[in-house]
Design a protein around this motif. Structure first.
Motif, PDB file in Angstrom:
ATOM      1  N   ARG A 147     -12.691  33.373   1.576  1.00 28.73           N
ATOM      2  CA  ARG A 147     -12.640  31.937   1.276  1.00 28.73           C
ATOM      3  C   ARG A 147     -12.093  31.692  -0.128  1.00 28.73           C
ATOM      4  NH1 ARG A 147     -12.083  27.526   3.252  1.00 28.73           N
ATOM      5  NH2 ARG A 147     -13.480  28.126   4.904  1.00 28.73           N
ATOM      6  N   CYS A 148     -12.549  32.452  -1.107  1.00 26.55           N
ATOM      7  CA  CYS A 148     -12.067  32.283  -2.485  1.00 26.55           C
ATOM      8  C   CYS A 148     -10.571  32.576  -2.582  1.00 26.55           C
ATOM      9  CB  CYS A 148     -12.854  33.179  -3.441  1.00 26.55           C
ATOM     10  SG  CYS A 148     -14.525  32.593  -3.735  1.00 26.55           S
ATOM     11  N   ASP A 192      -8.766  29.640  -1.137  1.00 27.35           N
ATOM     12  CA  ASP A 192      -8.789  28.522  -2.083  1.00 27.35           C
ATOM     13  C   ASP A 192      -7.751  28.718  -3.192  1.00 27.35           C
ATOM     14  OD1 ASP A 192     -10.778  27.369  -0.558  1.00 27.35           O
ATOM     15  OD2 ASP A 192     -12.410  27.959  -1.906  1.00 27.35           O
ATOM     16  N   ARG A 236      -4.111  27.917  -1.691  1.00 27.32           N
ATOM     17  CA  ARG A 236      -3.781  26.529  -1.325  1.00 27.32           C
ATOM     18  C   ARG A 236      -2.902  25.814  -2.349  1.00 27.32           C
ATOM     19  NH1 ARG A 236      -7.795  24.166   2.930  1.00 27.32           N
ATOM     20  NH2 ARG A 236      -8.499  26.137   3.765  1.00 27.32           N
TER      21      ARG A 236
END
Length: 77
Positions: free
Chosen positions: A65-66, A69, A72
């Motif tokens: 997830r990091c 992020d 993005r």
């Protein structure tokens, strides 16, 4: 002792590739769900493979997830 697995740049053998493609697959799955167009069964199978490859290299869901992020902003430039 060095690993006997040859790093050919695929998610199976390359931790960086595994993390990258697991994050990309997560982003795609989320975007498609938000659009009301979830992954097909075949796509979900690939999603699962990418997540498993990252987990097999020791990455956690939080790390995936990091990484997503962090990707993005680069993807929206």
């Amino acid at each position: 002792m060095p690993s006997s697995v040859i790093n050919d740049g695929t998610p199976t053998s390359d931790p960086a590739a595994a993390l990258h493609w697991a994050a990309v697959a997560l982003g795609l799955a989320e975007a498609r769900a938000q659009q009301g167009n979830p992954l097909t069964a075949e796509e979900h199978g690939h999603f699962t493979e990418y997540q498993a490859a990252a987990h097999n290299h020791g990455f956690t869901d939080k790390q995936i997830r990091c990484y997503l992020d962090a990707l993005r902003p680069a993807a929206t430039r």
